[in-house]
Design an enzyme around this catalytic site. Structure first.
Site: not given
Length: 209
Positions: A164, A160-161
């Site tokens: 980003h 998920h990071e």
């Protein structure tokens, strides 16, 4: 729900970052003008509008230089500022091969350069991505999230990071934070100046009386 590809998302975030960079000076000068206008209105002897215009124009270069210096410092040192604020420390492979391997495998799977890895000594479940370029991109995990999640769960958090970072969400976030910091500082200066001018006017009136 309409599907948005990663390249489309990257272009959108790049456009938003550019929009912030170009629109910031306009908004800044607007706020400076508003500050001088309010200060003039609460003064004992208000000046004509053209006097305010001349004041703002004369101060414009100094304001722009000051903001440019502030932005440059924040742009170049944002990683160290964030790490100092959160207490994050670098995490090397020798310290935790498990986390390092999870991140490395995910980056290899999407042909992505591996970002730096940091850890915060905190029991909470927390993780965030930061950085502006490939040299400063980083993922920070709390010690709590490392110990409490299994490999599959932690892999999902790291992925998920990484999203980003790939989408350039972190770049847009850093630019926004820098601008918010500048506005917050200038707002405090303006507010205190207005309050000082108001109370100072009252003090003068009282002394005169």
């Amino acid at each position: 729900m309409k599907y948005v590809g990663i390249q489309t998302q990257i272009r959108r975030n790049n456009f938003r970052s550019a929009l912030l960079l170009t629109g910031f000076p306009v908004l800044l000068f607007g706020l400076v003008y508003l500050f001088f206008f309010i200060l003039n209105q609460i003064s004992e002897e208000p000046q004509p509008v053209h006097v305010i215009n001349d004041q703002v124009i004369s101060l414009a270069p100094l304001i722009l230089i000051g903001v440019l210096i502030w932005f440059t410092i924040a742009w170049l040192n944002h990683s160290s500022m964030i790490n100092r604020a959160t207490g994050a420390k670098p995490l090397e492979r020798t310290e935790n091969k498990r986390i390092y391997n999870l991140l490395e495998n995910l980056c290899i799977s999407v042909r992505m350069k591996m970002p730096k890895l940091f850890v915060i000594d905190d029991d909470s479940l927390n993780a965030y991505a930061s950085g502006i370029s490939e040299k400063s991109f980083a993922i920070t995990l709390s010690s709590g999230i490392i110990t409490k999640l299994d490999d599959l769960e932690l892999e999902g958090v790291i992925a998920h990071e990484l999203t980003h970072i790939r989408n350039r969400d972190v770049r847009l976030l850093i630019v926004s934070i820098i601008f918010v910091g500048i506005f917050a500082f200038l707002s405090q200066v303006a507010l205190r100046s207005i309050q000082f001018g108001r109370f100072g006017g009252k003090d003068k009136n009282n002394k005169t009386a």
